[in-house]
Structures are given as C-alpha cells and as structure tokens.
Design a protein around this motif. Structure first.
Motif, mmCIF file in Angstrom:
data_model
loop_
_atom_site.group_PDB
_atom_site.id
_atom_site.type_symbol
_atom_site.label_atom_id
_atom_site.label_comp_id
_atom_site.label_asym_id
_atom_site.label_seq_id
_atom_site.Cartn_x
_atom_site.Cartn_y
_atom_site.Cartn_z
ATOM 1 N N GLY B 117 137.841 76.370 27.828
ATOM 2 C CA GLY B 117 138.153 77.604 27.108
ATOM 3 C C GLY B 117 137.017 78.616 27.111
ATOM 4 N N ALA B 118 135.805 78.125 27.138
ATOM 5 C CA ALA B 118 134.648 79.035 27.080
ATOM 6 C C ALA B 118 134.404 79.712 28.422
ATOM 7 C CB ALA B 118 133.413 78.269 26.646
ATOM 8 N N GLY B 119 134.854 79.086 29.481
ATOM 9 C CA GLY B 119 134.752 79.722 30.790
ATOM 10 C C GLY B 119 133.465 79.421 31.530
ATOM 11 N N LYS B 120 133.332 80.098 32.664
ATOM 12 C CA LYS B 120 132.317 79.735 33.658
ATOM 13 C C LYS B 120 130.861 79.906 33.228
ATOM 14 C CE LYS B 120 133.336 84.134 35.832
ATOM 15 N NZ LYS B 120 134.281 84.424 34.717
ATOM 16 N N SER B 121 130.616 80.684 32.184
ATOM 17 C CA SER B 121 129.228 80.805 31.724
ATOM 18 C C SER B 121 128.767 79.506 31.065
ATOM 19 C CB SER B 121 129.094 81.958 30.718
ATOM 20 O OG SER B 121 129.978 81.755 29.631
ATOM 21 N N HIS B 122 129.727 78.744 30.552
ATOM 22 C CA HIS B 122 129.402 77.531 29.796
ATOM 23 C C HIS B 122 129.692 76.236 30.536
ATOM 24 C CE1 HIS B 122 128.808 80.397 26.677
ATOM 25 N NE2 HIS B 122 128.599 79.483 25.753
ATOM 26 N N LYS B 285 136.534 64.124 49.677
ATOM 27 C CA LYS B 285 135.959 64.560 48.404
ATOM 28 C C LYS B 285 136.979 65.402 47.643
ATOM 29 C CE LYS B 285 132.370 66.990 49.998
ATOM 30 N NZ LYS B 285 131.096 67.731 49.900
ATOM 31 N N PHE B 286 137.045 65.203 46.339
ATOM 32 C CA PHE B 286 137.847 66.084 45.477
ATOM 33 C C PHE B 286 136.921 66.716 44.433
ATOM 34 C CE2 PHE B 286 141.013 62.668 46.492
ATOM 35 C CZ PHE B 286 141.875 63.448 47.242
ATOM 36 N N GLY B 287 136.989 68.008 44.324
ATOM 37 C CA GLY B 287 136.161 68.686 43.310
ATOM 38 C C GLY B 287 136.309 70.180 43.469
ATOM 39 N N PRO B 288 135.958 70.922 42.447
ATOM 40 C CA PRO B 288 136.102 72.370 42.530
ATOM 41 C C PRO B 288 135.092 72.980 43.504
ATOM 42 C CG PRO B 288 135.204 71.714 40.396
ATOM 43 C CD PRO B 288 135.442 70.471 41.160
ATOM 44 N N SER B 289 135.558 73.953 44.255
ATOM 45 C CA SER B 289 134.630 74.660 45.137
ATOM 46 C C SER B 289 134.505 76.127 44.726
ATOM 47 C CB SER B 289 135.096 74.561 46.581
ATOM 48 O OG SER B 289 136.412 75.055 46.683
ATOM 49 N N GLU B 290 135.369 76.524 43.815
ATOM 50 C CA GLU B 290 135.316 77.912 43.333
ATOM 51 C C GLU B 290 134.594 77.955 41.986
ATOM 52 O OE1 GLU B 290 139.340 79.681 43.144
ATOM 53 O OE2 GLU B 290 139.952 77.780 44.032
ATOM 54 N N PHE B 291 134.446 79.157 41.444
ATOM 55 C CA PHE B 291 133.977 79.243 40.063
ATOM 56 C C PHE B 291 135.033 78.578 39.194
ATOM 57 C CE2 PHE B 291 131.934 83.100 41.891
ATOM 58 C CZ PHE B 291 130.628 82.674 41.728
ATOM 59 N N PRO B 292 134.615 77.853 38.173
ATOM 60 C CA PRO B 292 135.623 77.166 37.367
ATOM 61 C C PRO B 292 136.512 78.148 36.614
ATOM 62 C CG PRO B 292 133.440 76.994 36.363
ATOM 63 C CD PRO B 292 133.244 77.612 37.709
ATOM 64 N N ALA B 293 137.782 77.802 36.558
ATOM 65 C CA ALA B 293 138.735 78.667 35.859
ATOM 66 C C ALA B 293 138.605 78.473 34.354
ATOM 67 C CB ALA B 293 140.145 78.331 36.309
ATOM 68 N N CYS B 294 139.111 79.455 33.630
ATOM 69 C CA CYS B 294 139.129 79.400 32.165
ATOM 70 C C CYS B 294 140.564 79.153 31.727
ATOM 71 C CB CYS B 294 138.624 80.736 31.619
ATOM 72 S SG CYS B 294 138.741 80.913 29.848
ATOM 73 N N GLY B 295 140.774 78.247 30.777
ATOM 74 C CA GLY B 295 142.133 77.983 30.321
ATOM 75 C C GLY B 295 142.179 76.720 29.495
ATOM 76 N N THR B 296 143.378 76.186 29.308
ATOM 77 C CA THR B 296 143.490 74.898 28.618
ATOM 78 C C THR B 296 143.086 73.823 29.620
ATOM 79 O OG1 THR B 296 145.755 74.476 29.320
ATOM 80 C CG2 THR B 296 145.473 75.781 27.303
ATOM 81 N N PRO B 297 142.748 72.612 29.127
ATOM 82 C CA PRO B 297 142.352 71.548 30.054
ATOM 83 C C PRO B 297 143.402 71.312 31.152
ATOM 84 C CG PRO B 297 141.881 70.887 27.811
ATOM 85 C CD PRO B 297 142.590 72.202 27.720
#
Lengths: 332, 322
Positions: B117-122, B285-297
């Motif tokens: 919920g806090a988004g990519k800064s956190h 490999k599985f994992g995020p390659s972009e900036f993480p999204a903001c939202g519910t889990p």
C-alpha cells in the motif's frame, strides 16, 4: 639534489622530542621535519594528497604530540585518545606523524599506496589509525559513536576529529552536528582544516559555506576560530575548550593549502592561477627538488637559530629510482 | 486488533522480544533507531534499556556511521530502519563500517514487496543487491517468528560477520506452512518444506513461501509434486547440502519478491555454477523486474505474476516443455 628523496629518521626525531625546550619551538621543529617526511612519503609513492597534508600537519602535530598525546603502548586500548581525520586524504601527514611517534616503522612509510604497505586513505589495520575514512562526511558520526561507547563503557580518553572545509558540503555532517548536540555528546572536539580550497578551486566558488561559525553555533555548538598553523593559538583554543562542558566544540582552523612550501601555498598560487595545482599527485623531480631544498633550508635555519645540531637526513633514492613524474596523477 | 497476544506470531514482535532477551545477557548490545521503532515495537526495548537505546532521528547515514563508532569500541550495535532507506541511503556508510571488520547487525524492516500500500518508496526490492557485494556481510530473511528468533540468536552469538536481517512486516499470511518439526536453523542451509521430485522451488520469506506453498497445492491436485525449500540464508550456501538436496531433479525454480536482478536467485545460481552443482538442470527465476506496483497484496502479487495461481500455471507450462 633532484634525484634525492630525503627523510629525517625516527632516531633523529626522537632527539627533538627529548629536547628540553619550549613546546611551541619543539612543535615548530617537529612540523618542519614532518613536512619534509610527508612530501618524501608522497614522492616515493608517486601519488598522494600534498596540499591538504601540508595544511593539516600542524594540527596533527599539536594534537598528537602535545595536546592529547598518543603513546605507542596504548594504541589498541579503549581508554586511549582517539584522533582521526574524516577527510582522510591528508593521511600522508598522519603517517609521517605516526612514524615520528614510533608507531609505524620506516619500511612502511616507504610503501605508501603499495600492496602490503600503507593504504592511500586511512585504514585501521595500520597501527595508530583509529577509523576508516576517505569517503567524505562520515567522521563526525563515527567519532560520535566512539565517544558514546567510551561513556557507556566508562573509558577515558578524548575524541578529536579533523574534517575538511569542502567536506562541509556533505549532508551527513549536518545530520551529525544536529544529533551530537541533541544527544549531549559534548566532549567531542571537531577541527575544520579550513584551507579554503577543495580539489582545485576555492570552496566559496564551488559551494560557499557562508558564515560557517554562525551556522554551526545555531546547531548548539561552541565554535572558535584561529590560525591553524599557530601552536600558541591552537593551545589557547584547546584550553578554552577544556572549560566548556555544556556544548560540543568545534574549531575552525584557518590554514593554507600547501603550507610550508612557498610555491605550493594557495595564498600565493591563487593570485596568479585559476586552479590550485597541488591537490593530488606527486610533484615531478624538479618541483620535488625545489620543495625539498626549501624545507631543508628552513630546517637548518630554525635549528641554527636555536643553536641545535642539524638533524641527519637519509637519502632513500641513491640509485636514482624515481621515475620522472611530470604529469600529476590526479586522483581526488 | 490491538490484542498483542494475537501478534505473537508476527516476525517483528518475535524479533523485538528475542532481542530484549539477548540484551539481558549481553551488555554490549546497543539499539539504534531512525524513528521507525513503532513498526517493530522497539519501545519495549527502549523502556527496558533506556541507556542502551539511541534514538537518532531520521538521519540514517549518521546513525549507521555512529554504529560503526560503537562497533570500533567493541559494542554490538543493532541498527533499525526500513530496508529501503537503511541499505540504500546509508549504503556507503554500511560499506565503510564493513571495511573496519567490526560486527554490526542491520535490521532491514519492510523487506520485500508486501505490504504494497505504501508503494515503491517503501517496498524494498534492491537491498540484497546493494549488500551482497560487501564481502563480510551475511544476509538473512527469516520465514516466520520461530526462525526469526533462531536467526537473531545466531547472528548475535555465533556469526562473526556483519548481518543484515530482512524482516517482513505485517501478520503471517493465513494458511501458512509451519517449519519442519524440531526445526533447527543451520547456517548456509535451507529447510525442505514439502516433498516432491518433479521440480524444486527455492524461496524465502513469509510472502513468497506462502505463494509457493499454495502453488504447490494447486499442482499437487494435478499430480505434480514440487519440493519447496525455505532458504533463509540469502547469500551464503552449503555446496554439499545443495548437491544432495537437488539430486537428479531436473527443474529448479527460484522465487523471490526482491528485484529479479541481483537478488537471491542470481546469487544462488552463480554459486551453483561456480561449484559445479548443476548437471543440465533447467532453471527459471520468478521475481519482479519492474518498479513494484502499489495496491492490495493480492492485486500487486497478481500484477507481478507472483501470486500462487500465476506461479502454478507458469511452473506447469515449464514442466510440460520437458
């Protein structure tokens, strides 16, 4: 003369230390021979920061030999006086002083910036070095941690840290000024080697520090300013500091970058040139020869003034080993 | 919700309670905080040991260098902030401390993608890559409250290197798998959470282990049996143990909620390559390659295709292409 690299040995320096003379005169003699050793350490290495070493060396001499003495037998003990330079690139001068104190040996100072020798910036694996520095801005915070630990552990000993003036452009310094004052770590002493030049330009031209004294006082510090090459004045400030208990203390030491070698002093160079040219790198043979000659002349003059026998010089470059170094290796 | 008993199985609470117990025995433990103690209830420590708690304000670089000074004098600093701030903003200070070969424990709170919920800064998806190139730094990510205690005790009493302990914040996911019976933390080794021989999933942390376990359950119904391994040691591995654990299993999956570049997967795969552990295995490999999204889990895991349903289908597809 130009191919010689001359040093004054520990034995000879020890004779000066043991002289029964006034501390200020003794400090002057020590400063002269340590200036010679410092430029020789840098020349032998082929690189190193000469201007800042020469601006800070009088502060090093006064603190280490007279104000808060460092003894070889204590260098690993927690109650020892802690003294380190946050800017770190003045370490050739500190190595020279540590050699004069008998803490590091002659073979080591001949191996500045060589593998198995002395690091180009301070590293605690070298005896007498109290903190790893060189990346600017961290020293106040680290000194604060050391002081906090000393108080927590009930260990005595002063904590003194030297910074650059350009270093006051680093944000971390201002974090530390704020927290040290808030956390009442009042015993700390910070000395700014205010030599007015960062790399090759005036600090005020790069980013002006404006009214530094007022700025730091606003953070809750007790600030004094004096000539950083005048031992009497340094002593006076330290005496004043010892009486101030309710604030952390900072000295703005007005210094000259390249002090002691006329053609390296920024006050002279910057009248004629746009850039200060002795920040980093070893001087070429010709310039080194001139610098050495000037220092030896000053040493001889000072010693004869005081009716003392000249110290003996060791030439480590009998075989003409030095490579010509016409271009300064500019590593900041 | 405020019933603290309910939170006993939270990683963060377990950490603080264990730290207090350890601090009772070890006077050299000093806690430093950059005003983020609420998320991990560090006020409990501050209350119990007011003289050993340093509130340093929102000044992470100063805090980390101060910890360096404490460590130089023989104390054991435990440094708290969010992983994203601590390991990135103060990275050079952490590096500088490490070069002094002292020991410091860095609490990397809010490691990974959740809560989102806090988004990519956190959200902290870069800390492993930022720390793993420091030679004397061991990185850990405990799976649950129990493992948190074991790892913290290990870091305080046995580990000689600097430690970065990544801590997931928030409650454990519902339906979480327990650690094996009589579980004992062993450095450099993982623990086998489910048995299977069709493929192995290497993962860590409550978020991804939980998704992996749910993916395992989906695939089990389709007669695909995966071995799920919890790997709390992020950057140090045991060659023999890995070799034995992999055996002849052909498909190896690496799952994490750190950025896919420079994270755990890259570290373990490099280790496997350098130590000749691999024998024609197929790796994914599985994992995020972009900036993480903001939202519910749920939204965010789904967006990055890291939810159990997406994972199960991707794994199945891979296994079919034998």
């Amino acid at each position: 003369m130009s191919s010689e690299i001359l040093f004054v040995s520990y034995r000879e320096i020890n004779k000066i230390i043991n002289l029964k003379i006034n501390d200020y005169v003794k400090a002057e003699l020590l400063a002269l021979v340590n200036r010679l050793n410092t430029i020789s350490i840098i020349k032998k290495a082929g690189s190193g920061h000469i201007g800042t070493s020469l601006s800070a060396i009088d502060i090093f001499i006064w603190v280490k030999f007279f104000q808060f003495k460092t003894y070889k037998k204590d260098i690993k003990k927690k109650f020892r006086n802690i003294f380190f330079s946050s800017k770190g690139h003045d370490v050739p001068a500190l190595y020279s002083v540590l050699y004069s104190l008998g803490i590091i040996n002659f073979n080591k100072i001949l191996k500045l910036r060589k593998i198995g020798g002395l690091d180009g910036h301070p590293d605690i694996s070298v005896p007498g070095i109290d903190a790893n520095t060189g990346s600017l801005g961290m020293g106040l915070s680290k000194a604060k941690g050391i002081l906090w630990a000393k108080k927590y552990l009930g260990k005595k000993g002063k904590v003194v840290v030297v910074t650059g003036d350009g270093e006051f452009q680093e944000g971390q310094i201002f974090e530390a000024l704020q927290t040290i004052s808030h956390q009442r770590l009042n015993e700390i002493i910070v000395i700014i080697d205010h030599n007015k030049i960062q790399s090759s330009q005036f600090v005020k031209k790069i980013i002006d520090l404006k009214n530094l004294k007022k700025k730091i006082e606003t953070f809750g510090w007790y600030v004094r300013r004096c000539d950083g090459h005048n031992f009497k004045k340094l002593n006076k400030v330290f005496n004043k500091f010892s009486k101030i208990k309710n604030k952390p203390k900072l000295l703005i030491a007005d210094t000259i970058k390249g002090k002691g070698i006329s053609f390296m002093e920024h006050t002279k160079i910057m009248r004629k040139q746009k850039n200060y040219t002795w920040h980093a790198g070893a001087p070429n043979n010709k310039d080194f020869g001139l610098a050495q000659e000037e220092l030896i002349k000053k040493i001889k003059l000072k010693f004869s003034e005081k009716l003392l026998p000249f110290p003996k010089f060791i030439n480590i470059n009998k075989k003409n080993e030095t490579k010509s170094n016409n271009n300064l290796i500019e590593i900041h | 919700m405020n019933n603290s008993k309910k939170k006993n199985n939270w990683i963060t609470n377990s950490f603080t309670d264990c730290l207090i117990k350890q601090a009772e025995k070890k006077k050299e433990i000093i806690l430093l905080d950059a005003d983020l103690s609420d998320d991990v209830n560090l006020f409990k420590f501050a209350k119990k040991f007011p003289k050993r708690f340093i509130q340093n304000g929102i000044a992470e670089q100063d805090m980390v260098s101060m910890a360096g000074g404490l460590a130089l004098m023989g104390l054991l600093p435990v440094v708290n902030s969010f992983a994203s701030f601590l390991t990135a903003r103060a990275n050079e200070q952490i590096y500088n401390n490490s070069t002094e070969n002292t020991k410091i424990i860095y609490m990397c709170l809010y490691a990974g993608i959740l809560p989102a919920g806090a988004g990519k800064s956190h959200q902290s998806l870069r800390d492993i890559s930022l720390l793993s190139s420091i030679p004397n730094m061991k990185i850990y990510h405990p799976y649950n409250f129990l493992e948190t205690r074991k790892i913290l005790k290990y870091c305080i009493n046995i580990e000689r290197n600097n430690c970065a302990i990544r801590l997931s914040i928030g409650p454990p996911p519902t339906g979480s798998l327990s650690l094996p019976k009589n579980y004992n933390f062993k450095p450099n080794k993982g623990s086998v959470m489910t048995k299977g021989s069709d493929g192995i999933i290497f993962s860590y942390g409550q978020t991804m282990i939980n998704q992996a376990y749910k993916a395992y359950q989906i695939l089990l119904k389709q007669k695909i049996k995966l071995k799920l391994i919890n790997m709390p040691c992020i950057n140090s591995f045991d060659k023999k143990w890995l070799k034995k654990t992999i055996g002849k299993i052909k498909h190896l999956f690496f799952l994490e909620d750190h950025n896919i570049n420079g994270g755990f997967s890259d570290l373990i795969i490099s280790f496997m390559m350098n130590n000749k552990i691999l024998n024609n295995q197929v790796l994914q490999k599985f994992g995020p390659s972009e900036f993480p999204a903001c939202g519910t889990p749920e939204e965010v895991l789904k967006y990055h295709k890291l939810d159990h349903i997406s994972l199960a289908s991707q794994i199945k597809k891979k296994l079919k292409n034998k």
